[in-house]
Design a protein around this motif. Structure first.
Motif, mmCIF file in Angstrom:
data_model
loop_
_atom_site.group_PDB
_atom_site.id
_atom_site.type_symbol
_atom_site.label_atom_id
_atom_site.label_comp_id
_atom_site.label_asym_id
_atom_site.label_seq_id
_atom_site.Cartn_x
_atom_site.Cartn_y
_atom_site.Cartn_z
ATOM 1 N N UNK A 38 0.828 -1.207 0.000
ATOM 2 C CA UNK A 38 0.000 0.000 0.000
ATOM 3 C C UNK A 38 0.864 1.258 0.000
ATOM 4 N N UNK A 164 -0.360 0.019 13.792
ATOM 5 C CA UNK A 164 -1.376 -0.092 12.736
ATOM 6 C C UNK A 164 -1.874 1.276 12.282
ATOM 7 N N UNK A 168 -1.174 3.074 8.728
ATOM 8 C CA UNK A 168 -2.328 3.351 7.879
ATOM 9 C C UNK A 168 -2.318 4.802 7.391
ATOM 10 N N UNK A 172 -1.791 5.930 3.491
ATOM 11 C CA UNK A 172 -2.914 6.535 2.775
ATOM 12 C C UNK A 172 -2.597 7.965 2.348
ATOM 13 N N UNK A 223 -6.198 -8.233 -1.381
ATOM 14 C CA UNK A 223 -6.884 -7.013 -1.813
ATOM 15 C C UNK A 223 -8.123 -7.319 -2.633
ATOM 16 N N UNK A 227 -12.470 -4.609 0.971
ATOM 17 C CA UNK A 227 -12.284 -3.177 0.733
ATOM 18 C C UNK A 227 -11.816 -2.472 1.992
ATOM 19 N N UNK A 228 -11.434 -3.241 3.011
ATOM 20 C CA UNK A 228 -11.035 -2.602 4.260
ATOM 21 C C UNK A 228 -9.692 -3.137 4.709
ATOM 22 N N UNK A 229 -8.996 -2.313 5.459
ATOM 23 C CA UNK A 229 -7.609 -2.635 5.784
ATOM 24 C C UNK A 229 -7.489 -3.781 6.784
ATOM 25 N N UNK A 232 -8.070 -7.057 5.278
ATOM 26 C CA UNK A 232 -7.012 -7.309 4.300
ATOM 27 C C UNK A 232 -5.747 -7.793 4.984
#
Lengths: 444, 268
Positions: A38, A164, A168, A172, A223, A227-229, A232
């Motif tokens: 990511x 985490x 994140x 992002x 993935x 649709x969420x971390x 995933x």
């Protein structure tokens, strides 16, 4: 087969530790790999892995014996040097990151191969087991090695859990994170450190060449399914762990061909192939993002568009006579519209009436709905988007198939507010091209 | 330059919220901001305008400390940026992030709380509640569990705005909040900005649409590598200043073309 069962039922203590070690390692690689992917830094892991080969060689040269801990230390140091090299080249020169990674992969790996040849030419050098580090040889691990790998992987997992939120936000939106006061460079470095540690820990099992696949494949596959971390990350961990477990078990039990692979299958390629299989399944079968689902959606949309075009063509053909229950022939429609005919008949919108066709009651209602949406949209385009009337038909064609019910309701409300919402199906604001008057531009 | 004699909401002497002093910024030795000296008064909506490449975004980033200063200094809320960072909210350009990132709308907005949480701690129930309220303020409450790739451009911008609101900052820096948004979103953003001003907050926004500057903003900073002019819109946003900001490029014809492109009709 017996051997595989014996292996998976963990009858041998050493096997048990090795399998457990590679499973935890796979899980940790999958988890940390999500953030690396990511953050678009997965290739840095590749460079770190390749750079660890000279580290292992140098460690052997210094210690003079096959010491797992020393190998790990040497690999870690060289891996960090490679990571630092890439960061420096990117920041201090105008060389782009991909080129810097290419430089690091080639340069460090070349050095590693050269050093390993030198070691193998020395007395006792072949016993260093350096070949195992290139493609991975989990079987050569002893249980203390595997235990060390397990501990390292556990530390990596813990780091990902604790950081985490930080990972994140940096993955992002790094600028926002900086603006908020996060030391993004430090967080980036912590992430790369975890990737590096994980990569190095994986070397004996997977090898320098393919270690990157254990970082990238679980994340890329996971993935597709979410649709969420958080899911995933969990899924990538499970996929990575499965690859580690199955790959190691298979490589130890698959019958090796007579020649060439006399010492059995290397673990790395088998783990990678297991991972690739998981990825391919994900790519095909995932419910939302998978290619099969996308293909189904596209063809469904195509069919709907064809059906709508047919209904509109029929409606406009019959509109001139004013009787929508009248029978008609496909020849009266423009050739493009006829494509939707089979689907419309299957849906019960059109039925045969002798040699001709006729719209059913549902068909007439559906056609009126389609034409109404089309013309409302045209009306809106003419005034709202100030288009010339002769262009309206085409633009309306392109968009109307994508009009959601909510959008249509908004459109109606808008036209109603302007006092221009017609009851029922409005007249076409432009001349029908198929009509007797021909295609003339109409001034409004 | 002396501070503007404004009717600041700050009691006593009007202290500028942002004080940019002799700032020069350069990328690879090419200056993108040259010797900028400007103050932002408290409790105002401030637009930064200027042509492409004028350094508008860079000025915001310089205030935020995201780009290294070649010279000069920036004081924010009366202190160094480091000490006041938690009191500054930021809305980056929408294009700055990957909208296919696996994250939901509410999770993005909760990021606004991260600064106050510090290391390791996760957003709690109170943070989630604040995030929900901020989403409601931009009319996006119903979409809080959507994945962000499903949003339209205007909705994406609202999410970014909600995230900034969740920071509960005193000063907001926004990079083109109105770029590429629909009319409904534009109204929502204007409403939110006015709400912030009424609450005594300060907003500095890079703005492209010259037409709406007088309507939306109190104060304007006109930039083209150097500072051209800064001050209240009424006295500063003049044809002469626009001419020197945009050089020969902004002729009346360009303005007309711009108005036609936007489908707006000039009402003067």
């Amino acid at each position: 087969m017996d051997q595989l069962i014996r292996l998976l039922t963990l009858q041998d203590a050493n096997t048990r530790t090795v399998l457990l070690g590679t499973t935890i390692l796979g899980g940790a690689s999958g988890v940390v790999g999500v953030f690396a992917v990511l953050r678009k830094r997965s290739l840095v892991a590749d460079a770190v892995a390749h750079a660890s080969l000279p580290g292992v060689c140098l460690a052997y040269m210094v210690v003079g014996d096959r010491s797992f801990a020393a190998f790990m230390l040497g690999a870690l140091v060289m891996g960090l040097i490679a990571g630092g090299f890439i960061a420096f080249v990117r920041a201090a020169t105008r060389t782009k990151e991909d080129a810097a990674i290419g430089l690091a992969v080639g340069g460090f790996f070349g050095l590693g191969i050269a050093l390993s040849r030198i070691i193998q030419s020395t007395p006792g050098g072949t016993k260093a087991g350096l070949d195992g580090f290139i493609f991975g040889k989990a079987a050569s691990m002893v249980s203390t090695d595997a235990a060390l790998i397990g501990v390292v992987a556990a530390v990596v997992l813990l780091g990902c859990v604790l950081l985490f939120k930080e990972f994140r936000v940096v993955c992002f939106d790094r600028e926002f994170a900086s603006g908020q006061g996060w030391p993004t460079l430090l967080i980036d470095m912590l992430l790369m450190m975890l990737v590096c540690v994980c990569t190095v820990a994986g070397l004996p099992a997977v090898g320098v060449v393919l270690m990157v696949s254990l970082i990238v494949i679980p994340a890329a596959a996971a993935r597709f399914w979410t649709e969420r971390l958080t899911p995933m990350v969990l899924l990538a961990g499970v996929i990575g762990g499965t690859c580690g477990l199955l790959g190691t078990a298979l490589s130890a039990t698959l019958p090796a061909p007579q020649s060439g692979l006399s010492r059995g299958w290397p673990t790395g390629p088998v783990i990678t192939l297991v991972g690739t299989a998981v990825f391919v399944v994900s790519l095909l079968a995932a419910p939302e993002r998978g290619v099969v689902a996308a293909w189904v959606r596209r063809s469904r949309l195509r069919r709907r568009i064809a059906r709508q075009n047919l209904l509109r063509a029929v409606y406009e053909h019959l509109e001139r006579g004013g009787d929508f229950a009248r029978a008609w022939t496909p020849a009266a429609l423009e050739p493009g519209a006829v494509r939707g005919l089979p689907a419309a008949r299957r849906a019960g919108l059109v039925r045969a009436s002798g040699a001709q066709l006729v719209l059913t009651t549902e068909g007439r209602a559906a056609a009126a709905r389609v034409v109404r949406a089309h013309r409302l949209w045209e009306l809106f385009l003419i005034t709202g988007a100030s288009l010339a009337t002769d262009r309206v038909d085409r633009d309306a064609d392109e968009i109307e198939h994508h009009l959601s019910p909510e959008l249509l309701a908004q459109l109606e409300a808008r036209l109603a507010a302007e006092g221009r919402l017609p009851a029922g199906v409005p007249r076409s604001p432009h001349e029908q091209t198929a009509g007797p008057a021909g295609a003339g531009v109409v001034d409004s | 330059m002396s501070p503007e004699p404004t009717s600041s909401t700050v009691t006593g002497a009007p202290v500028p919220v942002v004080d940019v002093h002799d700032v020069t910024v350069a990328y690879h030795r090419r200056p993108v901001l040259w010797d900028i000296d400007v103050q932002v008064p408290a409790g105002k909506l401030v637009a930064i305008v200027g042509p492409n490449g004028a350094g508008k975004s860079t000025l915001l980033k310089a205030v935020l400390g995201l780009v290294p200063l070649a010279s000069g200094q920036v004081t924010v809320l009366g202190g160094s940026l480091r000490s006041v960072r938690r009191r500054v909210g930021y809305v980056p350009q929408r294009e700055a992030v990957d909208w296919d990132f696996p994250i939901t709308v509410s999770e993005v907005v909760q990021m606004g709380r991260y600064g106050k949480l510090g290391w390791i701690r996760r957003p709690g129930a109170a943070d989630r509640e604040i995030a929900r309220e901020c989403l409601a303020k931009v009319g996006m409450e119903a979409m809080s569990e959507r994945q962000i790739s499903q949003l339209s451009g205007g909705q994406q911008q609202r999410v970014f705005l909600a995230r900034a609101l969740a920071q509960e900052a005193e000063l907001y820096l926004m990079d083109e909040p109105f770029a590429g948004v629909d009319a409904a979103t534009e109204r929502v953003i204007v409403e939110v900005l006015r709400g912030l001003r009424d609450a005594g907050r300060t907003v500095v926004a890079v703005h492209h649409d010259l037409q709406t500057v007088p309507e939306y903003f109190d104060h304007v900073i006109m930039l083209n590598l150097r500072l051209v002019a800064a001050g209240p819109v009424g006295t500063t946003f003049t044809g002469a200043n626009l001419q020197s900001t945009y050089g020969g490029r902004l002729t009346l014809l360009d303005q007309a073309a711009e108005a036609i492109r936007k489908g707006t009709v000039a009402d003067h």
